[in-house]
Enzyme design. Structure first.
Site, PDB file in Angstrom:
ATOM      1  N   LYS A 212       1.469  -1.217  -0.120  1.00 36.94           N
ATOM      2  CA  LYS A 212      -0.141   0.368  -0.130  1.00 36.94           C
ATOM      3  C   LYS A 212       1.377   1.252   0.137  1.00 36.94           C
ATOM      4  O   LYS A 212       1.871   1.611   1.091  1.00 36.94           O
ATOM      5  CB  LYS A 212      -1.478  -0.198   1.718  1.00 36.94           C
ATOM      6  CG  LYS A 212      -2.284   1.164   1.379  1.00 36.94           C
ATOM      7  CD  LYS A 212      -2.048   1.767   2.278  1.00 36.94           C
ATOM      8  CE  LYS A 212      -1.532   3.411   2.398  1.00 36.94           C
ATOM      9  NZ  LYS A 212      -1.976   4.400   1.531  1.00 36.94           N
ATOM     10  N   GLY A 265       7.287   5.246   7.585  1.00 33.99           N
ATOM     11  CA  GLY A 265       6.214   6.718   7.523  1.00 33.99           C
ATOM     12  C   GLY A 265       6.532   7.281   9.231  1.00 33.99           C
ATOM     13  O   GLY A 265       7.110   7.273   9.484  1.00 33.99           O
ATOM     14  N   GLY A 268       3.870   8.916  14.284  1.00 35.35           N
ATOM     15  CA  GLY A 268       2.304   8.379  14.951  1.00 35.35           C
ATOM     16  C   GLY A 268       1.371   7.309  13.997  1.00 35.35           C
ATOM     17  O   GLY A 268       0.984   6.292  14.989  1.00 35.35           O
ATOM     18  N   GLU A 293      10.371   2.350   9.678  1.00 36.35           N
ATOM     19  CA  GLU A 293      11.554   3.838  10.187  1.00 36.35           C
ATOM     20  C   GLU A 293      10.201   4.253  10.128  1.00 36.35           C
ATOM     21  O   GLU A 293       9.435   5.382   8.814  1.00 36.35           O
ATOM     22  CB  GLU A 293      12.413   3.357   8.797  1.00 36.35           C
ATOM     23  CG  GLU A 293      12.908   1.647   9.417  1.00 36.35           C
ATOM     24  CD  GLU A 293      14.184   2.041  10.372  1.00 36.35           C
ATOM     25  OE1 GLU A 293      14.516   2.723  10.971  1.00 36.35           O
ATOM     26  OE2 GLU A 293      14.651   0.788   9.998  1.00 36.35           O
ATOM     27  N   CYS A 327      13.231  11.474   5.650  1.00 32.24           N
ATOM     28  CA  CYS A 327      13.236  11.999   7.758  1.00 32.24           C
ATOM     29  C   CYS A 327      14.746  12.586   8.306  1.00 32.24           C
ATOM     30  O   CYS A 327      14.821  12.534   9.435  1.00 32.24           O
ATOM     31  CB  CYS A 327      13.201  10.231   7.778  1.00 32.24           C
ATOM     32  SG  CYS A 327      14.452   9.007   6.558  1.00 32.24           S
TER      33      CYS A 327
HETATM   34  P1  NAD Z   1       2.788   8.429   6.675  1.00 29.95           P
HETATM   35  O1  NAD Z   1       2.783   8.571   8.633  1.00 29.95           O
HETATM   36  O2  NAD Z   1       1.575  10.369   6.423  1.00 29.95           O
HETATM   37  O3  NAD Z   1       2.102   7.873   5.699  1.00 29.95           O
HETATM   38  C1  NAD Z   1       3.195   6.370   5.687  1.00 29.95           C
HETATM   39  C2  NAD Z   1       2.016   5.707   5.269  1.00 29.95           C
HETATM   40  O4  NAD Z   1       1.003   5.227   5.878  1.00 29.95           O
HETATM   41  C3  NAD Z   1       1.647   5.731   3.891  1.00 29.95           C
HETATM   42  O5  NAD Z   1       1.349   4.725   2.872  1.00 29.95           O
HETATM   43  C4  NAD Z   1       0.086   6.235   4.354  1.00 29.95           C
HETATM   44  O6  NAD Z   1      -0.895   6.500   3.195  1.00 29.95           O
HETATM   45  C5  NAD Z   1      -0.264   5.345   5.497  1.00 29.95           C
HETATM   46  N1  NAD Z   1      -0.997   5.153   6.375  1.00 29.95           N
HETATM   47  C6  NAD Z   1      -1.013   6.999   7.104  1.00 29.95           C
HETATM   48  N2  NAD Z   1      -2.578   6.586   8.068  1.00 29.95           N
HETATM   49  C7  NAD Z   1      -2.753   5.181   8.513  1.00 29.95           C
HETATM   50  C8  NAD Z   1      -3.108   4.594   9.126  1.00 29.95           C
HETATM   51  N3  NAD Z   1      -3.710   4.494  10.362  1.00 29.95           N
HETATM   52  N4  NAD Z   1      -2.793   3.416   8.830  1.00 29.95           N
HETATM   53  C9  NAD Z   1      -1.982   2.167   7.629  1.00 29.95           C
HETATM   54  N5  NAD Z   1      -1.387   2.852   7.911  1.00 29.95           N
HETATM   55  C10 NAD Z   1      -1.719   4.448   7.631  1.00 29.95           C
HETATM   56  O7  NAD Z   1       3.961   9.130   6.082  1.00 29.95           O
HETATM   57  P2  NAD Z   1       4.067  10.322   4.907  1.00 29.95           P
HETATM   58  O8  NAD Z   1       4.050  11.509   4.707  1.00 29.95           O
HETATM   59  O9  NAD Z   1       4.600   9.543   3.403  1.00 29.95           O
HETATM   60  O10 NAD Z   1       6.003   9.845   4.765  1.00 29.95           O
HETATM   61  C11 NAD Z   1       6.458  10.957   5.801  1.00 29.95           C
HETATM   62  C12 NAD Z   1       6.644  10.507   7.180  1.00 29.95           C
HETATM   63  O11 NAD Z   1       7.839   9.206   7.035  1.00 29.95           O
HETATM   64  C13 NAD Z   1       7.879  11.112   7.722  1.00 29.95           C
HETATM   65  O12 NAD Z   1       7.774  11.578   9.572  1.00 29.95           O
HETATM   66  C14 NAD Z   1       9.488  10.824   8.064  1.00 29.95           C
HETATM   67  O13 NAD Z   1      10.415  10.986   8.667  1.00 29.95           O
HETATM   68  C15 NAD Z   1       8.748   9.393   7.314  1.00 29.95           C
HETATM   69  N6  NAD Z   1      10.296   8.708   6.900  1.00 29.95           N
HETATM   70  C16 NAD Z   1      11.341   7.620   8.253  1.00 29.95           C
HETATM   71  C17 NAD Z   1      12.447   7.222   7.145  1.00 29.95           C
HETATM   72  C18 NAD Z   1      12.894   7.083   7.481  1.00 29.95           C
HETATM   73  O14 NAD Z   1      13.642   5.930   7.148  1.00 29.95           O
HETATM   74  N7  NAD Z   1      12.820   6.250   8.995  1.00 29.95           N
HETATM   75  C19 NAD Z   1      12.093   7.577   5.624  1.00 29.95           C
HETATM   76  C20 NAD Z   1      10.855   8.400   5.051  1.00 29.95           C
HETATM   77  C21 NAD Z   1      10.664   9.187   5.294  1.00 29.95           C
END
Ligand code: NAD
Length: 544
Positions: A212, A265, A268, A293, A327
């Site tokens: 997804k 992602g 939270g 991550e 990130c």
């Molecule tokens: P996000 O958490 O908003 O979304 C990530 C994924 O989760 C998306 O596919 C989204 O649709 C899905 N999602 C959202 N709510 C959900 C739920 N309730 N249940 C299941 N899936 C759900 O993150 P984003 O805006 O796409 O990416 C940015 C974030 O990702 C930042 O916090 C960044 O620090 C982090 N990030 C971390 C790394 C790492 O390696 N640590 C790398 C890239 C991004």
């Protein structure tokens, strides 16, 4: 059946092309951009052997040019999640039993297709869909994704070779089974490479996957899926669905065959996933693997011995490349008083030269942020910083405009409070906050750096003094999973800097290293006796 030990040696990193004027790669990329802009794509979900078009079409538009329509994708619902799980489980046995070299070669072929036939196209989809400039897209969508595929094949090869010792009369062996059930891969918008890596690394190990992606990355995700299919990935091994995250989670986390989540992602979202999995403990066939991550509040700490130009460059690149939507992006900086004035002057001058606009104009260093929700969130931090009573100063930037696209100027805030909100919270935009400290209070600042945020992803020390470098390296041991000395805190390379952080930044399972692969395997140990005992009585039972 295989008649040989097929081993894949350590590859080298995919060379980064430079897209200089007149270069072949630049011409190909321009042509690909033109082609994509002159057509409208209609993106289906890929479940089993089917391409599914639900008719519930959602628009795909470049973040920097909202008036242009790139196409649509078809959104699914709970029934598609269930269908994807069924397709994955149907494909499972055959896939898990496919010989290693036939599995591995699918991913190596996909890497080669990305490096050649589809290089311009994967870049163009990332430029247009995610508003990433050419070099950022080259490092991500081509080089890093190619590296993930090739290095992971090598790492798995290494793992498969690892076998226990055997004592005389015994043969011991370990079989690296895939997990029982299906894996859910939930991927973020900001890296095409992460989107491609999360499902493929699991599939490579013999698992079947529900993928997804983020809705704002579907334009490049669908191309990855098509490349994998062209490389020979059998139907049902990876199933790509566009369904609301909460709906996907609700069905997958309650499913008896749920075997693991591979997530990247925000913290939270990962916390809600972990809780949902915890609430269902006892309903699963096996304990699921939980790999995530997550967010970061990454720091650059300068010592009084820092080279000013090294620091300024690390900040300019580390904070503002890809609009700070990494990130790992530098978002809080600690500057000693002895060099503060010079650093601020040079940094502001550097930022003034950064051009902002469309990714199709290659002279732009800054492009748009991903969507309106991000824009509004980032703008809100800036608006609050502009208020008279905020106690902070905006040194440069601060203008936000979403008429054409979601543009936010690279913004530098200066605060006298190291706990000011923009020093602590992940903003995920082009906003850097500076805090100037007394050059004689380096040790106190180390404590502040360590305790300011719940995250621990990346960080950097900029210093010439070797004692200061050693002190920072030791005191900040748990403050970052990726720690840099005299460099920016972004830009980890597969095979070179395994990536990930602990604390609120995730499970630190290090994408781009052998450690990550172990999470998608479940060993079976087999012991075989050549001369099996035939009497239960041990010699010690006899007195004489
Ligand atoms: P996000 O958490 O908003 O979304 C990530 C994924 O989760 C998306 O596919 C989204 O649709 C899905 N999602 C959202 N709510 C959900 C739920 N309730 N249940 C299941 N899936 C759900 O993150 P984003 O805006 O796409 O990416 C940015 C974030 O990702 C930042 O916090 C960044 O620090 C982090 N990030 C971390 C790394 C790492 O390696 N640590 C790398 C890239 C991004």
């Amino acid at each position: 059946m295989q008649f040989g030990d097929f081993y894949y040696p350590l590859p080298t990193n995919e060379p980064v092309l430079n897209y200089a004027p007149g270069s072949k790669e630049k011409l190909l990329l321009k042509a690909s951009l033109k082609e994509l802009k002159s057509s409208k794509i209609d993106v289906p979900m890929y479940i089993g052997s089917e391409e599914i078009r639900t008719g519930k079409k959602l628009e795909i538009r470049p973040p920097h040019e909202r008036k242009h329509l790139l196409g649509h994708f078809h959104e699914g619902d709970a029934s598609h999640v269930k269908k994807a799980i069924a397709a994955a489980l149907k494909a499972k046995d055959k896939w898990a039993n496919l010989s290693w070299e036939n599995r591995a070669n699918i991913f190596l072929k996909a890497a080669d297709l990305l490096a050649t036939k589809y290089r311009a196209q994967i870049l163009a989809t990332t430029l247009l869909g995610q508003s990433k400039n050419v070099i950022q897209a080259e490092l991500d969508a081509s080089c890093e994704l190619i590296d993930f595929l090739r290095f992971n094949v090598h790492y798995l090869s290494e793992i498969y070779r690892g076998q226990p010792i055997s004592s005389p009369g015994v043969n011991n062996r370990v079989e690296y089974r895939p997990l029982e059930g299906f894996v859910l891969a939930v991927t973020p918008f900001n890296f095409t490479a992460i989107a491609g890596n999360l499902p493929t690394v699991c599939a490579m190990a013999g698992n079947v996957v529900i993928w997804k992606p983020s809705y704002t990355q579907i334009y490049s995700a669908q191309l990855i899926m098509r490349i994998l299919k062209e490389a020979g990935l059998p139907d049902g091994v990876i199933n790509l669905i566009y369904v609301d995250g909460a709906v996907v989670g609700d069905i997958c986390f309650k499913h008896n065959d749920f075997a693991g989540i591979h997530f990247t992602g925000s913290t939270g979202v990962f916390n809600t996933m972990w809780k949902a999995i915890g609430d269902n403990t006892g309903n699963y066939r096996s304990y699921p693997r939980i790999v995530g991550e997550t967010g970061g509040k990454d720091f650059i700490l300068a010592h009084s011995s820092a080279d000013v130009d090294v620091l300024v460059t690390a900040l300019a690149r580390g904070a503002f490349e890809f609009q700070g939507q990494k990130c790992s992006a530098a978002s809080r900086c600690y500057i000693p008083s002895n060099i503060a004035a010079e650093v601020k002057k040079k940094l502001v001058a550097a930022v003034k030269t950064m051009k902002m606009g469309s990714t199709e104009d290659f002279t732009n260093f800054i492009n748009a942020v991903i969507d309106e929700r991000s824009f509004d969130k980032i703008e809100n931090y800036i608006k609050n910083a502009k208020k008279k009573d905020s106690g902070v100063k905006i040194l440069i930037g601060g203008n936000c405009d979403k008429t054409e696209g979601f543009f936010i100027e690279p913004t530098i805030i200066e605060t006298t409070d190291p706990m000011y909100v923009t020093m602590c919270q992940e903003i995920f935009g082009p906003v850097l906050t500076l805090y100037v400290y007394d050059e004689n209070k380096f040790e106190e600042v180390l404590k502040i750096v360590d305790t300011t945020s719940p995250y621990a992803l990346t960080g950097a020390i900029i210093a010439q003094d070797r004692y200061a470098i050693e002190l920072a390296t030791n005191k900040l041991r748990n403050s970052a999973g990726n720690f840099y000395v005299n460099d920016k805190c972004t830009g980890a390379v597969v095979g070179q800097q395994p990536f990930g952080g602990a604390r609120g930044s995730g499970t630190n399972d290090k994408a781009g290293s052998i450690l990550n692969l172990y999470r998608w395997l479940s060993c079976r140990t087999i012991k075989e006796m050549f001369t099996s005992p035939i009497d239960y009585r041990y010699p010690f039972l006899q007195e004489k």
